[in-house]
Design a protein around this motif. Structure first.
Motif, short mmCIF file in Angstrom:
data_model
loop_
_atom_site.label_atom_id
_atom_site.label_comp_id
_atom_site.label_asym_id
_atom_site.label_seq_id
_atom_site.Cartn_x
_atom_site.Cartn_y
_atom_site.Cartn_z
N LEU A 84 0.85 -1.38 -0.02
CA LEU A 84 0.05 -0.10 -0.18
C LEU A 84 0.91 1.31 0.09
O LEU A 84 2.08 1.26 0.48
CB LEU A 84 -0.74 0.06 1.35
N THR A 85 0.25 2.28 -0.55
CA THR A 85 1.03 3.57 -0.39
C THR A 85 0.08 4.68 0.32
O THR A 85 -1.02 4.34 0.40
CB THR A 85 1.16 3.89 -1.89
N PRO A 86 0.67 5.64 0.60
CA PRO A 86 -0.09 6.74 1.37
C PRO A 86 -1.06 7.37 0.66
O PRO A 86 -0.90 8.95 0.24
CB PRO A 86 0.98 7.65 2.03
N ASP A 87 -1.98 6.76 0.03
CA ASP A 87 -3.15 7.45 -1.01
C ASP A 87 -4.29 6.79 -0.74
O ASP A 87 -4.61 5.51 -1.06
CB ASP A 87 -2.59 7.13 -2.40
N ASP A 88 -5.40 7.58 -0.33
CA ASP A 88 -6.48 6.78 0.02
C ASP A 88 -7.49 6.31 -1.03
O ASP A 88 -8.03 5.05 -0.92
CB ASP A 88 -7.35 7.90 0.76
N GLU A 89 -7.05 6.86 -2.32
CA GLU A 89 -7.87 6.18 -3.41
C GLU A 89 -7.06 5.17 -4.02
O GLU A 89 -7.80 4.15 -4.22
CB GLU A 89 -7.75 7.36 -4.39
N HIS A 90 -5.64 5.17 -3.78
CA HIS A 90 -4.82 3.83 -4.05
C HIS A 90 -5.37 2.85 -3.27
O HIS A 90 -5.30 1.65 -3.68
CB HIS A 90 -3.45 4.04 -4.06
N ILE A 91 -5.67 2.97 -1.76
CA ILE A 91 -5.89 2.09 -0.99
C ILE A 91 -7.22 1.34 -1.05
O ILE A 91 -7.25 0.10 -1.03
CB ILE A 91 -5.55 2.52 0.60
N GLU A 92 -8.16 2.31 -1.57
CA GLU A 92 -9.35 1.70 -1.75
C GLU A 92 -9.49 1.01 -3.01
O GLU A 92 -10.30 -0.08 -3.05
CB GLU A 92 -10.56 3.12 -2.00
N TYR A 93 -8.70 1.32 -3.99
CA TYR A 93 -8.51 0.60 -5.29
C TYR A 93 -8.17 -0.87 -5.20
O TYR A 93 -8.61 -1.76 -5.42
CB TYR A 93 -7.79 1.20 -6.29
N GLN A 94 -6.95 -0.89 -4.13
CA GLN A 94 -6.51 -2.05 -3.96
C GLN A 94 -7.24 -3.13 -3.09
O GLN A 94 -7.36 -4.19 -3.56
CB GLN A 94 -5.02 -1.91 -3.11
N MET A 95 -7.95 -2.50 -2.28
CA MET A 95 -8.93 -3.22 -1.36
C MET A 95 -10.03 -3.93 -2.15
O MET A 95 -10.46 -5.06 -1.94
CB MET A 95 -9.46 -2.46 -0.14
N LYS A 96 -10.48 -3.02 -3.04
CA LYS A 96 -11.79 -3.35 -3.88
C LYS A 96 -11.18 -4.60 -4.84
O LYS A 96 -12.02 -5.36 -4.66
CB LYS A 96 -11.98 -2.17 -4.90
N LYS A 97 -10.16 -4.41 -5.66
CA LYS A 97 -9.61 -5.49 -6.43
C LYS A 97 -9.44 -6.84 -5.52
O LYS A 97 -9.52 -7.98 -5.69
CB LYS A 97 -8.43 -5.08 -6.88
N ALA A 98 -8.85 -6.52 -4.29
CA ALA A 98 -8.49 -7.71 -3.36
C ALA A 98 -9.70 -8.64 -2.81
O ALA A 98 -9.92 -9.88 -2.79
CB ALA A 98 -7.84 -7.61 -2.26
N MET A 99 -10.63 -7.82 -2.56
CA MET A 99 -12.09 -8.52 -2.01
C MET A 99 -12.71 -9.44 -3.26
O MET A 99 -13.59 -10.24 -2.81
CB MET A 99 -13.00 -7.58 -1.72
N TYR A 100 -12.57 -9.21 -4.47
CA TYR A 100 -12.88 -10.07 -5.64
C TYR A 100 -12.39 -11.39 -5.50
O TYR A 100 -12.72 -12.42 -6.07
CB TYR A 100 -12.61 -9.37 -7.11
N LEU A 101 -10.96 -11.47 -4.82
CA LEU A 101 -10.30 -12.68 -4.71
C LEU A 101 -10.65 -13.49 -3.52
O LEU A 101 -9.88 -14.59 -3.07
CB LEU A 101 -8.91 -12.49 -4.68
N ALA A 102 -11.30 -13.02 -2.39
CA ALA A 102 -11.48 -13.52 -1.08
C ALA A 102 -13.19 -13.71 -0.62
O ALA A 102 -13.96 -12.79 -1.23
CB ALA A 102 -10.86 -12.99 -0.02
N ASP A 103 -13.50 -14.29 0.16
CA ASP A 103 -14.78 -14.52 0.57
C ASP A 103 -14.88 -13.46 1.96
O ASP A 103 -14.02 -12.54 1.91
CB ASP A 103 -15.15 -15.94 0.93
N GLU A 104 -16.14 -13.70 2.53
CA GLU A 104 -16.32 -12.57 3.79
C GLU A 104 -15.16 -12.39 4.70
O GLU A 104 -14.98 -11.49 5.44
CB GLU A 104 -17.48 -12.95 4.31
N SER A 105 -14.36 -13.77 4.76
CA SER A 105 -13.31 -13.53 5.88
C SER A 105 -12.13 -12.58 5.38
O SER A 105 -11.55 -11.77 6.24
CB SER A 105 -12.44 -14.97 5.61
N GLY A 106 -11.94 -12.11 4.07
CA GLY A 106 -11.21 -11.07 3.92
C GLY A 106 -11.84 -9.51 3.85
O GLY A 106 -11.05 -8.74 4.49
N VAL A 107 -13.19 -9.64 3.68
CA VAL A 107 -13.82 -8.28 4.37
C VAL A 107 -13.60 -8.19 5.67
O VAL A 107 -13.73 -7.09 6.10
CB VAL A 107 -15.30 -8.54 3.58
N LEU A 108 -14.05 -9.23 6.64
CA LEU A 108 -13.71 -9.08 7.78
C LEU A 108 -12.35 -8.53 8.41
O LEU A 108 -12.44 -7.36 9.26
CB LEU A 108 -13.84 -10.36 8.51
#
Length: 203
Positions: A84-108
C-alpha cells in the motif's frame, strides 16, 4: 482361341479394376486417418506472436497447471492487500480488487484493520508498504499457508515484519475480476510481528 483371349482379357481388366478400387479405398482411408491425427495434434499447439515472430506455445492440461494458478492467486491477493501507499484512493482501489479474490473472511479482516485506524495511520505517517513473498505452501485439501515479509517505509524508520497467513482455495468460474477462477476462503493471519526496526537520520 480368340474367345478365350477375350475372356482372359476381361478377367484381367476386372481384376485390375477391383484391385485399383481397393487400393484407392485403402489410400483414402489412410489419408483420412493421418489427416485427422494431424488436426488433433495441431489443436494441442497454439502460436503466439512476439514482435511478428510466431512462437509455439504448448497447451497444458488445466489440472496440471492448477497449482501454479493457485499460487498466483494467493500471491496476487496478498500483494493487493499488503502492498500500500499513502493514498486513500489507491488503498481503496487495492482493497476493492482484493475483495474479488476472497470471501467474507477477507472483508472481515479489512473492516477490522479499518476500525483500528490502520489505513489512517498509513496516510498520516506517509508510510509505503511493500510485500515480499517467501513461499506459498499448498496442501492436498486446497489449504494454503503464505509466508512473506512486509517492509514499512516511514520518514523516521524502516520496519520489517514477518507475515504468515492461511486459508482455503475454492474453484469458481473465471471472470474479469478473478481471472484465475480461485476464491480464498476462511482466511486468517497467523503471524504479523516485527523482525527489525531501523531508525533513519532525520537531520
Amino acid at each position: 482361341m480368340i474367345i478365350k483371349n477375350i475372356e482372359s482379357k476381361i478377367k484381367l481388366a476386372t481384376l485390375l479394376s477391383v484391385g485399383s478400387l481397393l487400393a484407392a479405398t485403402i489410400i483414402c482411408i489412410a489419408v483420412s486417418f493421418f489427416a485427422y491425427r494431424q488436426v488433433v495434434n495441431s489443436r494441442k499447439s497454439i502460436y503466439i506472436l512476439d514482435k511478428d515472430v510466431p512462437i509455439l506455445a504448448q497447451q497444458t492440461n488445466m489440472e496440471m497447471n492448477r497449482p501454479a494458478e493457485y499460487r498466483a492467486a494467493v500471491d496476487l491477493f496478498h500483494s493487493l492487500f499488503f502492498s500500500l501507499t499513502p493514498d486513500d484512493e489507491h488503498i481503496e482501489y487495492q482493497m476493492k480488487k482484493a475483495m474479488y479474490l476472497a470471501d467474507e473472511s477477507g472483508v472481515l479482516q479489512y473492516n477490522n484493520l479499518k476500525e483500528k485506524g490502520f489505513f489512517n495511520s498509513i496516510l498520516s505517517s506517509s508510510s509505503v508498504l511493500t510485500l515480499q513473498t517467501d513461499s506459498i505452501l499448498l496442501e492436498p485439501d486446497k489449504k494454503f499457508t503464505f509466508y512473506g515479509k512486509q517492509k514499512i517505509e516511514r520518514r523516521s524508520a524502516t520496519i520489517t515484519r514477518s507475515l504468515i497467513t492461511e486459508g482455503y482455495l475454492m474453484d469458481i468460474p473465471r471472470s474479469e475480476n478473478n481471472s484465475h477462477g480461485v476464491l480464498i476462503t476462511n482466511w486468517k493471519t497467523l503471524e504479523n510481528k516485527d523482525l527489525s526496526h531501523v531508525s533513519k537520520n532525520t537531520f
